[in-house]
Structures are given as structure tokens and as C-alpha cells.
Design a protein around this motif. Structure first.
Motif, PDB file in Angstrom:
ATOM      1  N   ASN A 110       0.840  -1.195   0.000  1.00 45.02           N
ATOM      2  CA  ASN A 110       0.000   0.000   0.000  1.00 45.02           C
ATOM      3  C   ASN A 110       0.878   1.249   0.000  1.00 45.02           C
ATOM      4  O   ASN A 110       1.904   1.314   0.682  1.00 45.02           O
ATOM      5  N   PRO A 111       0.482   2.271  -0.753  1.00 45.92           N
ATOM      6  CA  PRO A 111       1.309   3.478  -0.856  1.00 45.92           C
ATOM      7  C   PRO A 111       1.311   4.273   0.437  1.00 45.92           C
ATOM      8  O   PRO A 111       0.326   4.282   1.185  1.00 45.92           O
ATOM      9  N   SER A 112       2.435   4.939   0.695  1.00 44.91           N
ATOM     10  CA  SER A 112       2.522   5.808   1.875  1.00 44.91           C
ATOM     11  C   SER A 112       2.017   7.213   1.556  1.00 44.91           C
ATOM     12  O   SER A 112       1.631   7.950   2.448  1.00 44.91           O
ATOM     13  N   SER A 167      -0.399   5.035  -6.335  1.00 43.69           N
ATOM     14  CA  SER A 167      -0.843   3.680  -6.670  1.00 43.69           C
ATOM     15  C   SER A 167      -0.143   2.667  -5.775  1.00 43.69           C
ATOM     16  O   SER A 167       1.015   2.868  -5.358  1.00 43.69           O
ATOM     17  N   PRO A 168      -0.810   1.543  -5.454  1.00 49.44           N
ATOM     18  CA  PRO A 168      -0.113   0.464  -4.744  1.00 49.44           C
ATOM     19  C   PRO A 168       0.999  -0.089  -5.615  1.00 49.44           C
ATOM     20  O   PRO A 168       0.982   0.060  -6.845  1.00 49.44           O
ATOM     21  N   ASP A 184      12.480  -5.594   0.261  1.00 48.08           N
ATOM     22  CA  ASP A 184      13.513  -5.081   1.162  1.00 48.08           C
ATOM     23  C   ASP A 184      13.014  -3.783   1.785  1.00 48.08           C
ATOM     24  O   ASP A 184      12.995  -2.736   1.139  1.00 48.08           O
ATOM     25  N   PRO A 185      12.588  -3.828   3.060  1.00 48.79           N
ATOM     26  CA  PRO A 185      12.036  -2.630   3.716  1.00 48.79           C
ATOM     27  C   PRO A 185      13.017  -1.464   3.795  1.00 48.79           C
ATOM     28  O   PRO A 185      12.605  -0.325   4.012  1.00 48.79           O
ATOM     29  N   SER A 186      14.321  -1.734   3.623  1.00 50.51           N
ATOM     30  CA  SER A 186      15.292  -0.645   3.698  1.00 50.51           C
ATOM     31  C   SER A 186      15.270   0.231   2.450  1.00 50.51           C
ATOM     32  O   SER A 186      15.786   1.361   2.469  1.00 50.51           O
ATOM     33  N   LEU A 187      14.665  -0.267   1.353  1.00 50.74           N
ATOM     34  CA  LEU A 187      14.553   0.521   0.134  1.00 50.74           C
ATOM     35  C   LEU A 187      13.444   1.555   0.275  1.00 50.74           C
ATOM     36  O   LEU A 187      12.471   1.344   1.000  1.00 50.74           O
ATOM     37  N   LEU A 188      13.589   2.659  -0.408  1.00 46.53           N
ATOM     38  CA  LEU A 188      12.518   3.657  -0.419  1.00 46.53           C
ATOM     39  C   LEU A 188      11.256   3.043  -1.035  1.00 46.53           C
ATOM     40  O   LEU A 188      11.348   2.316  -2.049  1.00 46.53           O
ATOM     41  N   PRO A 189      10.075   3.291  -0.442  1.00 37.66           N
ATOM     42  CA  PRO A 189       8.847   2.673  -0.965  1.00 37.66           C
ATOM     43  C   PRO A 189       8.643   2.913  -2.452  1.00 37.66           C
ATOM     44  O   PRO A 189       8.186   2.028  -3.170  1.00 37.66           O
ATOM     45  N   GLY A 190       8.996   4.096  -2.937  1.00 35.53           N
ATOM     46  CA  GLY A 190       8.786   4.403  -4.345  1.00 35.53           C
ATOM     47  C   GLY A 190       9.725   3.688  -5.286  1.00 35.53           C
ATOM     48  O   GLY A 190       9.554   3.767  -6.512  1.00 35.53           O
ATOM     49  N   ILE A 202       1.006  -0.178  -9.586  1.00 31.79           N
ATOM     50  CA  ILE A 202      -0.141  -0.777 -10.283  1.00 31.79           C
ATOM     51  C   ILE A 202      -1.220   0.296 -10.387  1.00 31.79           C
ATOM     52  O   ILE A 202      -2.076   0.438  -9.518  1.00 31.79           O
ATOM     53  N   ASP A 203      -1.137   1.067 -11.474  1.00 32.08           N
ATOM     54  CA  ASP A 203      -2.124   2.123 -11.700  1.00 32.08           C
ATOM     55  C   ASP A 203      -3.279   1.555 -12.524  1.00 32.08           C
ATOM     56  O   ASP A 203      -3.279   0.378 -12.881  1.00 32.08           O
TER      57      ASP A 203
END
Length: 378
Positions: A34-36, A41-42, A52-58, A64-65
Motif C-alpha cells: 500500500n502506498p505511503s 498507486s499500490p 527489502d524494507p530498507s529501500l525507499l517505498p517508491g 499498479i495504476d
């Protein structure tokens, strides 16, 4: 005004709502993140390297638009690019990741949803169904048999791992037999790529360029070559295979592959009907390529289209867009540079008759499509 020659898109993907529901229910790869940010888009976390949670979410996975999920967006895209009809298919990772007991249920739902979508847009949409490849071979064959009752189903899309051991796995034989008997086209499409260490310690700096541009084509090449070497096309001579991305590197490496086989002494030697001795599978690589194989034209270059045509024949190359991947680089642009590149590659590589065949006529004949010619349009 005279009708325009049809353009048929045989390589175009969609994530039906049932598949999105499946992804939302998961917490391990593949799953939806889910997007922050509000309104974003998710993102589909599709590869372990993205988990990898250490990566930036984007920077994780792919967004998935609505172009992935909304069939109205697909139809507008078709209109913008003068595409007469499309054969839609589920994008990777398909259903390979499911527990064996769940695959058949989800295959039913997704294939039925694709059929319902196509039936609402008669003459515009057909489908390549998906198979529950984590299920038992008998369940998979059951779904293949059921697909005959779906009027818009024209084949199935399949990844390169088969039942998890590759496409030369003997346990696939009952599935190949069912696909051959049903006359359903197999659309072979990559997903898993090559082992990540091959891309080196700086791979993250290059985003997905190495896996997409090099890993996918080599994955496809290896998967098909394993099929041929194991005699799949000897046992199932009527099996029909459409290979994504112009066959990976097959048009360029077929001669090298064949030469290597001829020099491997452990392969049995055969004599063909012309008295020519050869080693390896009973049917030569050229025989299989000219009788069992079709290639899409999603190769983004005139050179690639020419190589595909030279290797399998003009009548066996089919146009595709790979929508909704590789969207416009300029925000708000209606025309996709990736699509225009493929269109121009076909028309530059072939004369008028050849272009018409690749852009539409070949797909209509191969898949038995009934379409309504477009009027005018310039």
C-alpha cells in the motif's frame, strides 16, 4: 472511406480484479504494498529483490495504476494507437506461487473474469488464459479441458519454470498432450530472470535494466532450448508455441545452438527423410522453428524484426505492445513511444504486404479471430 488494415495486439496484459484481490490477501512475495503517499498507486512486490524494507517505498516493485486493472483504460489505449483488437493475458507472476490446493480455484475465477470481460467487448478482446501450475498435472489438464467452453479463450500464457523444474520436465507431458489436443496456443513469457548474482554487486544502481533487457531474453531462450533438447516437439509435433519478445535471443543464436548439439557426441544420431545425419532431437531446430513456433514483434528494432522474420518466416511473426509496461516518458502523452517504436520497426523491416501480415493478418489466421474492420482513421 476504405477500411484500414487491422492491427492485432497479441501481447498485452491485465490484472483482473480477482487477481488483485489475491495479491492484496498476501504478505509474502508477490504481494501489493500500500502506498505511503495519498493518491499514489499500490506497488506490486514481484521479485525477492524488491522485498527489502530498507529501500525507499517508491523504488520497490512496480506501481499498479489503472492501466493494469481498468479495461476502459486498455480500450482507450487501443483507440489511441489504432489497434483493432487485443488478446489480453494475465501479467506475471501468474499463479505459480500458490499452494497446490488453491491453484485451480483461482484459475477458474481469473479465466472466467477474462472471458466475461471479452464477452462485453465482442470483436475487440480475446484472451490467453492462465493455468494453475502449482497444482497437480491432473488439475491443470482439467482446466485446459474447461477452457474449450470459453468462447474467447485462444490459448494460455505460461512462464518458464513449468511445474517448478523447467519446461523439459517429464511431468509436463500430460499438459503438453492436452494443449496439443486442444489446439490452444502456448504463449511463453519470462518472469524469473537469471540468478541475481550475475548482475553484480552494483545491480541496484541499474534498477531493472539488466533483468528486463538481458535477463528476460536469455531466460526465454534457455527455456525454449531445454524444451527442444528434451524432445518435447518430437513427442508433441502439433504443439503451438508463441514466444514473447521475439523469442529472446533465439533468432540470433539458433545456429550456434544447433552447432553445439551436432558436436556433442553423447546425443543419439538420426537420419532424416533426406538421408542427412544429425544429432540431438529427431526434429531439427529449424524444423521446429518453422512448424511449431511463432514470435511476437516486441523487440523495439528493425534489426530484431528482420531476424525474427528470417528465422521463422514472415507469416509467423505477430505484433504486440506489452501494454501497460513501458508507458510514455512524458506525463500526459497519449502516444506511447514504446508502441510507436515497435510499429515503426515492423513497417521499416517489411514491405507493405509483410507489414500488414505482421500487424494483424497473421494473428487473425492463427487464432481464428472475427473482427470488424475499422473505418477511415487516416
Amino acid at each position: 472511406m476504405a477500411s484500414e488494415p487491422p492491427i492485432i495486439d497479441i501481447h498485452t496484459h491485465v490484472y483482473p480484479s480477482s487477481y488483485i484481490s489475491l495479491l492484496r490477501s498476501r504478505v509474502t512475495v508477490p504481494y501489493l504494498l500500500n502506498p505511503s503517499e495519498k493518491g499514489a498507486s499500490p506497488r506490486l512486490i514481484i521479485l525477492p529483490s524488491d522485498d527489502d524494507p530498507s529501500l525507499l517505498p517508491g523504488s520497490r516493485g512496480r506501481p499498479i495504476d489503472p492501466s493494469y486493472t481498468d479495461i476502459g483504460v486498455k480500450l482507450k489505449f487501443m483507440s489511441d494507437h489504432r489497434i483493432t483488437a487485443s488478446v489480453i493475458s494475465l501479467a506475471n507472476p501468474w499463479l505459480d506461487f500458490l499452494p497446490p490446493t488453491e491453484g485451480l480455484k483461482w484459475a477458474h475465477m481469473i479465466n472466467d473474469e477474462l472471458e466475461s470481460t471479452c464477452s462485453r467487448h465482442q470483436g475487440k478482446l480475446w484472451a490467453f488464459a492462465t493455468l494453475p501450475l502449482s497444482a497437480s498435472p491432473s488439475d491443470i489438464v482439467t482446466e485446459i479441458d474447461r477452457l474449450r467452453s470459453l468462447p474467447h479463450s485462444r490459448g494460455i500464457i505460461m512462464g518458464t519454470t513449468g511445474l517448478s523444474n523447467g519446461l523439459d520436465d517429464p511431468n509436463l507431458d500430460s499438459i503438453w498432450a492436452a494443449l496439443e489436443e486442444s489446439k490452444l496456443l502456448v504463449f511463453l513469457h519470462p518472469h524469473y530472470g537469471l540468478p541475481a548474482p550475475l548482475y553484480g554487486p552494483r545491480a541496484s544502481e541499474y534498477s531493472h535494466v539488466l533483468p528486463l533487457s538481458l535477463g528476460f531474453p536469455m531466460e526465454t531462450t534457455i527455456a525454449f532450448t531445454r524444451m527442444w533438447l528434451s524432445g518435447v516437439f518430437d513427442r508433441y509435433p502439433e504443439l503451438k508455441l508463441l514466444i514473447a519478445h521475439s523469442g529472446g535471443t533465439i533468432p540470433f543464436l539458433a545456429g550456434r545452438i544447433d552447432s553445439c548439439v551436432q558436436h556433442e557426441r553423447h546425443f543419439p544420431e538420426h537420419t532424416d527423410e533426406n538421408g542427412i545425419k544429425s544429432r540431438g532431437p529427431k526434429r531439427s531446430l529449424d524444423q521446429v522453428l518453422s512448424n511449431n513456433i511463432w514470435l511476437d514483434a516486441v523487440v523495439y528494432s528493425e534489426t530484431g524484426v528482420k531476424a525474427a522474420v528470417e528465422k521463422v518466416g514472415q507469416e509467423r511473426v505477430l505484433f504486440g505492445t506489452d501494454h501497460p509496461f513501458f508507458p510514455p516518458l512524458d506525463e500526459g502523452a497519449e502516444k506511447w513511444a514504446s508502441v510507436e517504436t515497435n510499429l515503426n520497426a515492423v513497417t521499416s523491416a517489411q514491405d507493405k504486404a509483410g507489414s500488414r501480415a505482421i500487424l494483424g493478418a497473421n494473428a487473425i489466421e492463427l487464432l481464428g479471430l472475427e473482427i470488424n474492420p475499422r473505418e477511415g482513421g487516416g
